[in-house]
Design a protein around this motif. Structure first.
Motif, PDB file in Angstrom:
ATOM      1  N   ILE A   1      -1.535  21.359   8.847  1.00  0.00           N
ATOM      2  CA  ILE A   1      -1.758  19.819   8.411  1.00  0.00           C
ATOM      3  C   ILE A   1      -1.250  19.480   7.048  1.00  0.00           C
ATOM      4  CG2 ILE A   1      -3.065  17.858   8.705  1.00  0.00           C
ATOM      5  CD1 ILE A   1      -2.257  19.166  11.611  1.00  0.00           C
ATOM      6  N   LYS A   2      -0.452  18.747   6.885  1.00  0.00           N
ATOM      7  CA  LYS A   2       0.175  18.254   5.699  1.00  0.00           C
ATOM      8  C   LYS A   2       0.085  16.835   5.601  1.00  0.00           C
ATOM      9  CE  LYS A   2       3.230  22.356   4.543  1.00  0.00           C
ATOM     10  NZ  LYS A   2       4.528  22.674   4.381  1.00  0.00           N
ATOM     11  N   GLU A   3      -0.163  16.349   4.348  1.00  0.00           N
ATOM     12  CA  GLU A   3      -0.074  14.738   4.153  1.00  0.00           C
ATOM     13  C   GLU A   3       1.269  14.401   3.591  1.00  0.00           C
ATOM     14  OE1 GLU A   3      -3.044  13.311   1.760  1.00  0.00           O
ATOM     15  OE2 GLU A   3      -4.621  12.959   3.369  1.00  0.00           O
ATOM     16  N   LYS A   4       2.021  13.462   4.022  1.00  0.00           N
ATOM     17  CA  LYS A   4       3.224  12.720   3.521  1.00  0.00           C
ATOM     18  C   LYS A   4       3.161  11.353   3.202  1.00  0.00           C
ATOM     19  CE  LYS A   4       8.112  12.321   5.004  1.00  0.00           C
ATOM     20  NZ  LYS A   4       8.902  12.462   6.152  1.00  0.00           N
ATOM     21  N   ILE A   5       3.760  11.152   2.172  1.00  0.00           N
ATOM     22  CA  ILE A   5       3.684   9.753   1.539  1.00  0.00           C
ATOM     23  C   ILE A   5       4.626   8.831   2.577  1.00  0.00           C
ATOM     24  CG2 ILE A   5       4.559   7.998  -0.154  1.00  0.00           C
ATOM     25  CD1 ILE A   5       3.479  10.026  -2.098  1.00  0.00           C
ATOM     26  N   LEU A   6       4.398   7.865   3.305  1.00  0.00           N
ATOM     27  CA  LEU A   6       5.122   6.902   4.225  1.00  0.00           C
ATOM     28  C   LEU A   6       5.772   5.966   3.417  1.00  0.00           C
ATOM     29  CD1 LEU A   6       6.138   6.913   7.192  1.00  0.00           C
ATOM     30  CD2 LEU A   6       4.314   5.506   7.688  1.00  0.00           C
ATOM     31  N   LYS A   7       7.126   5.878   3.385  1.00  0.00           N
ATOM     32  CA  LYS A   7       7.775   5.032   2.328  1.00  0.00           C
ATOM     33  C   LYS A   7       8.113   3.863   3.294  1.00  0.00           C
ATOM     34  CE  LYS A   7       8.940   7.969  -1.246  1.00  0.00           C
ATOM     35  NZ  LYS A   7      10.039   8.428  -2.252  1.00  0.00           N
TER      36      LYS A   7
ATOM     37  N   ASP B   1       0.661  -1.272  -0.207  1.00  0.00           N
ATOM     38  CA  ASP B   1      -0.056   0.020   0.038  1.00  0.00           C
ATOM     39  C   ASP B   1       0.783   1.190  -0.102  1.00  0.00           C
ATOM     40  OD1 ASP B   1      -2.286  -1.542  -0.240  1.00  0.00           O
ATOM     41  OD2 ASP B   1      -2.542  -1.345   2.219  1.00  0.00           O
ATOM     42  N   ARG B   2       0.302   2.324  -0.670  1.00  0.00           N
ATOM     43  CA  ARG B   2       0.911   3.487  -0.521  1.00  0.00           C
ATOM     44  C   ARG B   2       0.514   4.110   0.477  1.00  0.00           C
ATOM     45  NH1 ARG B   2      -0.138   8.012  -5.095  1.00  0.00           N
ATOM     46  NH2 ARG B   2       1.061   6.593  -6.570  1.00  0.00           N
ATOM     47  N   ARG B   3       1.145   4.492   1.621  1.00  0.00           N
ATOM     48  CA  ARG B   3       0.490   4.952   2.698  1.00  0.00           C
ATOM     49  C   ARG B   3       0.720   6.517   2.722  1.00  0.00           C
ATOM     50  NH1 ARG B   3       2.786   2.127   7.949  1.00  0.00           N
ATOM     51  NH2 ARG B   3       1.250   3.166   9.019  1.00  0.00           N
TER      52      ARG B   3
ATOM     53  N   ILE C   1       0.808  15.142   9.037  1.00  0.00           N
ATOM     54  CA  ILE C   1       1.814  15.628  10.042  1.00  0.00           C
ATOM     55  C   ILE C   1       1.708  17.201  10.109  1.00  0.00           C
ATOM     56  CG2 ILE C   1       3.623  14.086   9.445  1.00  0.00           C
ATOM     57  CD1 ILE C   1       4.980  16.017   7.664  1.00  0.00           C
ATOM     58  N   GLU C   2       1.953  17.862  11.344  1.00  0.00           N
ATOM     59  CA  GLU C   2       1.515  19.080  11.452  1.00  0.00           C
ATOM     60  C   GLU C   2       3.077  19.848  11.485  1.00  0.00           C
ATOM     61  OE1 GLU C   2      -0.039  22.295  14.916  1.00  0.00           O
ATOM     62  OE2 GLU C   2      -0.333  20.120  15.054  1.00  0.00           O
ATOM     63  N   GLN C   3       3.353  20.986  10.449  1.00  0.00           N
ATOM     64  CA  GLN C   3       4.411  21.769  10.431  1.00  0.00           C
ATOM     65  C   GLN C   3       3.868  23.272  10.468  1.00  0.00           C
ATOM     66  OE1 GLN C   3       6.174  20.270   6.709  1.00  0.00           O
ATOM     67  NE2 GLN C   3       7.358  18.928   7.611  1.00  0.00           N
ATOM     68  N   PHE C   4       4.531  24.055  11.353  1.00  0.00           N
ATOM     69  CA  PHE C   4       4.281  25.335  11.372  1.00  0.00           C
ATOM     70  C   PHE C   4       2.800  25.803  11.602  1.00  0.00           C
ATOM     71  CE2 PHE C   4       8.168  24.837   9.064  1.00  0.00           C
ATOM     72  CZ  PHE C   4       9.399  25.151  10.104  1.00  0.00           C
TER      73      PHE C   4
END
Length: 229
Positions: A80-86, A68-70, A74-77
């Motif tokens: 809320i952003k989405e990040k691909i977890l490899k 799965d592409r997970r 995450i919160e930055q400054f």
């Protein structure tokens, strides 16, 4: 239309053994067929010495694995952003006493055993059951919902973090079935030929024998460049 049993494999660490003998224990980057048969066999209560039941289970289904592409939030400054977890692969080591020699006798000295694990990995399995299956979809579904033995992700040190059962999907083919299951994207490893896929040979079919030996099958890979680094 065909029914597919959907199984989720999630945990902090997983290990799906490759060819090994004591001092080096690698992991494939997706669950092997022998591992899936063992996982389902544990849920069904099949003992390792029950060779016929293991063979019947192995012959009951076709397997497609999706890495799965997970995505994680995450919160930055303050945003809320989405990040691909490899997925990552790590190697641990252990000192082992009485390790086996090739002839099966124990060594007199200690060895260092290197063992590979997958971290941040998540897999979705689609199982399509054959019409003459000894172990039917309903029987396997009931077993993974209430396992006889404790299931784990390749090794006893790799516990599952959520129930195995996800859903039963009615679809034209395995790709349509997996497209209905989040996160819907990822690399496919299928026993069925997929359009645009590339074949790979892997030796992971358990042989009907008391000794743990394996035969070879073809897996068709349909890639997703965002799954692995």
């Amino acid at each position: 239309m065909k029914e597919f049993l959907i199984v989720k494999l999630q945990g902090a660490m997983q290990s799906w053994g490759g060819h090994t003998f004591e001092d080096y224990r690698p992991s494939h980057i997706f669950p092997t067929r022998s591992a899936v048969v063992g996982l389902l066999g544990a849920c069904l209560g099949i003992d390792r010495s029950d060779i016929q039941s293991r063979a019947d289970l192995n012959a009951s289904f076709e397997l497609t694995v999706r890495a799965d592409r997970r995505k994680v939030r995450i919160e930055q400054f303050g945003q809320i952003k989405e990040k691909i977890l490899k997925m990552q692969k790590m190697t641990d080591y252990h000192t082992v006493l009485d390790a086996r020699k090739v002839n099966g006798t124990p060594r007199s000295d200690a060895i260092v055993s290197h063992r590979e694990y997958l971290c941040d990995a998540e897999f979705t399995l689609a199982l399509g059951f054959r019409s003459n299956a000894v172990f039917s979809l309903e029987k396997v579904k009931a077993a993974i919902q209430k396992p006889y033995y404790t299931p784990f992700l390749g090794r006893r040190s790799c516990p599952i973090q959520r129930p195995l059962f996800e859903n039963v999907i009615l679809a034209e083919d395995v790709q349509q079935a997996l497209a209905q299951i989040e996160p819907k994207k990822g690399t496919l490893y299928s026993e069925q030929m997929l359009k645009g896929s590339a074949p790979m040979r892997i030796r992971d079919i358990p042989i009907q024998d008391p000794v743990r030996q394996f035969a070879t099958r073809t897996v068709y890979i349909l890639g997703d460049e965002n799954v692995f680094q």
